[in-house]
Design a protein around this motif. Sequence first.
Motif, PDB file in Angstrom:
ATOM      1  N   THR A  19       6.104  41.365  -1.327  1.00 54.65           N
ATOM      2  CA  THR A  19       5.885  42.808  -1.175  1.00 54.65           C
ATOM      3  C   THR A  19       7.239  43.501  -1.137  1.00 54.65           C
ATOM      4  N   THR A  20       7.225  44.821  -1.278  1.00 56.88           N
ATOM      5  CA  THR A  20       8.480  45.571  -1.246  1.00 56.88           C
ATOM      6  C   THR A  20       9.149  45.466   0.113  1.00 56.88           C
ATOM      7  N   ALA A  21       8.402  45.104   1.148  1.00 58.89           N
ATOM      8  CA  ALA A  21       8.978  44.954   2.481  1.00 58.89           C
ATOM      9  C   ALA A  21       9.934  43.767   2.539  1.00 58.89           C
ATOM     10  N   ARG A  22       9.774  42.794   1.611  1.00 63.26           N
ATOM     11  CA  ARG A  22      10.647  41.616   1.604  1.00 63.26           C
ATOM     12  C   ARG A  22      11.687  41.707   0.489  1.00 63.26           C
ATOM     13  N   ALA A  23      12.155  42.890   0.208  1.00 57.51           N
ATOM     14  CA  ALA A  23      13.163  43.079  -0.839  1.00 57.51           C
ATOM     15  C   ALA A  23      14.451  42.369  -0.430  1.00 57.51           C
ATOM     16  N   THR A  24      15.141  41.782  -1.414  1.00 59.47           N
ATOM     17  CA  THR A  24      16.353  41.022  -1.117  1.00 59.47           C
ATOM     18  C   THR A  24      17.619  41.848  -1.201  1.00 59.47           C
ATOM     19  N   GLY A  25      17.558  43.035  -1.667  1.00 58.97           N
ATOM     20  CA  GLY A  25      18.757  43.863  -1.703  1.00 58.97           C
ATOM     21  C   GLY A  25      18.702  44.934  -2.762  1.00 58.97           C
ATOM     22  N   GLU A  26      19.606  45.876  -2.625  1.00 55.98           N
ATOM     23  CA  GLU A  26      19.693  46.964  -3.595  1.00 55.98           C
ATOM     24  C   GLU A  26      20.830  46.674  -4.553  1.00 55.98           C
ATOM     25  N   ARG A  27      20.647  47.051  -5.784  1.00 54.70           N
ATOM     26  CA  ARG A  27      21.648  46.854  -6.827  1.00 54.70           C
ATOM     27  C   ARG A  27      21.824  48.163  -7.593  1.00 54.70           C
ATOM     28  N   LEU A  28      23.050  48.420  -8.019  1.00 51.55           N
ATOM     29  CA  LEU A  28      23.325  49.585  -8.856  1.00 51.55           C
ATOM     30  C   LEU A  28      23.004  49.200 -10.288  1.00 51.55           C
ATOM     31  N   VAL A  29      22.175  50.005 -10.951  1.00 50.44           N
ATOM     32  CA  VAL A  29      21.680  49.692 -12.283  1.00 50.44           C
ATOM     33  C   VAL A  29      22.110  50.786 -13.267  1.00 50.44           C
ATOM     34  N   ALA A  30      22.720  50.374 -14.379  1.00 49.82           N
ATOM     35  CA  ALA A  30      23.076  51.307 -15.454  1.00 49.82           C
ATOM     36  C   ALA A  30      21.942  51.307 -16.468  1.00 49.82           C
ATOM     37  N   THR A  31      21.428  52.494 -16.783  1.00 51.05           N
ATOM     38  CA  THR A  31      20.314  52.561 -17.728  1.00 51.05           C
ATOM     39  C   THR A  31      20.779  52.913 -19.142  1.00 51.05           C
ATOM     40  N   HIS A  32      21.719  53.863 -19.278  1.00 48.48           N
ATOM     41  CA  HIS A  32      22.246  54.253 -20.582  1.00 48.48           C
ATOM     42  C   HIS A  32      23.404  55.223 -20.371  1.00 48.48           C
ATOM     43  N   ARG A  33      24.035  55.634 -21.479  1.00 46.32           N
ATOM     44  CA  ARG A  33      25.132  56.602 -21.384  1.00 46.32           C
ATOM     45  C   ARG A  33      24.581  57.972 -21.028  1.00 46.32           C
ATOM     46  N   CYS A  34      25.394  58.767 -20.327  1.00 47.95           N
ATOM     47  CA  CYS A  34      24.991  60.129 -19.981  1.00 47.95           C
ATOM     48  C   CYS A  34      24.875  60.960 -21.257  1.00 47.95           C
ATOM     49  N   GLY A  35      23.943  61.891 -21.249  1.00 45.87           N
ATOM     50  CA  GLY A  35      23.717  62.745 -22.411  1.00 45.87           C
ATOM     51  C   GLY A  35      24.664  63.929 -22.437  1.00 45.87           C
ATOM     52  N   ALA A  36      24.340  64.881 -23.293  1.00 52.84           N
ATOM     53  CA  ALA A  36      25.145  66.101 -23.399  1.00 52.84           C
ATOM     54  C   ALA A  36      25.192  66.795 -22.048  1.00 52.84           C
ATOM     55  N   ASP A  37      26.308  67.390 -21.747  1.00 54.41           N
ATOM     56  CA  ASP A  37      26.516  68.080 -20.471  1.00 54.41           C
ATOM     57  C   ASP A  37      26.301  67.154 -19.282  1.00 54.41           C
ATOM     58  N   LYS A  38      26.562  65.859 -19.463  1.00 57.29           N
ATOM     59  CA  LYS A  38      26.464  64.853 -18.388  1.00 57.29           C
ATOM     60  C   LYS A  38      25.066  64.813 -17.765  1.00 57.29           C
ATOM     61  N   ARG A  39      24.042  64.944 -18.593  1.00 52.46           N
ATOM     62  CA  ARG A  39      22.658  64.936 -18.111  1.00 52.46           C
ATOM     63  C   ARG A  39      22.070  63.537 -18.168  1.00 52.46           C
ATOM     64  N   CYS A  40      21.212  63.262 -17.176  1.00 49.98           N
ATOM     65  CA  CYS A  40      20.489  61.991 -17.088  1.00 49.98           C
ATOM     66  C   CYS A  40      19.055  62.291 -16.660  1.00 49.98           C
ATOM     67  N   PRO A  41      18.146  61.336 -16.875  1.00 43.05           N
ATOM     68  CA  PRO A  41      16.773  61.523 -16.380  1.00 43.05           C
ATOM     69  C   PRO A  41      16.766  61.745 -14.863  1.00 43.05           C
ATOM     70  N   ASP A  42      15.674  62.317 -14.364  1.00 39.69           N
ATOM     71  CA  ASP A  42      15.574  62.669 -12.943  1.00 39.69           C
ATOM     72  C   ASP A  42      15.775  61.484 -12.004  1.00 39.69           C
ATOM     73  N   THR A  43      15.422  60.286 -12.410  1.00 39.35           N
ATOM     74  CA  THR A  43      15.535  59.128 -11.509  1.00 39.35           C
ATOM     75  C   THR A  43      16.946  58.537 -11.497  1.00 39.35           C
TER      76      THR A  43
END
Length: 167
Positions: free
Chosen positions: A71-95
């Motif tokens: 379950t999510t209660a037994r998560a082993t840790g947080e990691r920084l995840v890169a999804t893609h390059r930033c768009g025009a005007d340094k925009r990224c999806p809301d998440t």
Amino acid sequence: MLVAVVSSAWASTASAQPDDCPPGSIPKSEGSAQWCEPSVCDSDAQCRAGEVCKPMPLCVQIGTIVPAGATTARATGERLVATHRCGADKRCPDTTTCSEKSRCISRAQADKMGLLAPSASTASPEPAKKSCGCRVPGGSSEGSIGIVLALAGGSLAIQMRRRRRAG
């Protein structure tokens, strides 16, 4: 609810193949989870052989690793995840958030993106071509100073001879 949103975003990112990582990130895995971890550097010395440290804005998010069947209660840790390059005007999806850091990228990727080209301020100017003996009006005339001095000296010598003969 926030954990569910982060976990679902993580699940879509964690299933990404390492070959799909954006430039400036490194494929990572832990158990069955795979993700793209953004690199951060201050100079080329901090990168691997064949890589350079260049500004590379990436959309990043924090993902949580959840072991298979847990379950999510037994998560082993947080990691920084890169999804893609930033768009025009340094925009990224809301998440995600645009992280504007320098990152280690391969020389081939940097060259393909035009990041290795010398800037106009650091490029040395081309030396003037002097093949025809011509000069540009208003340009430097280093040779003409010598000619003028030689003519002035010759003229002075001629005048001194005339005075001695007349005198």
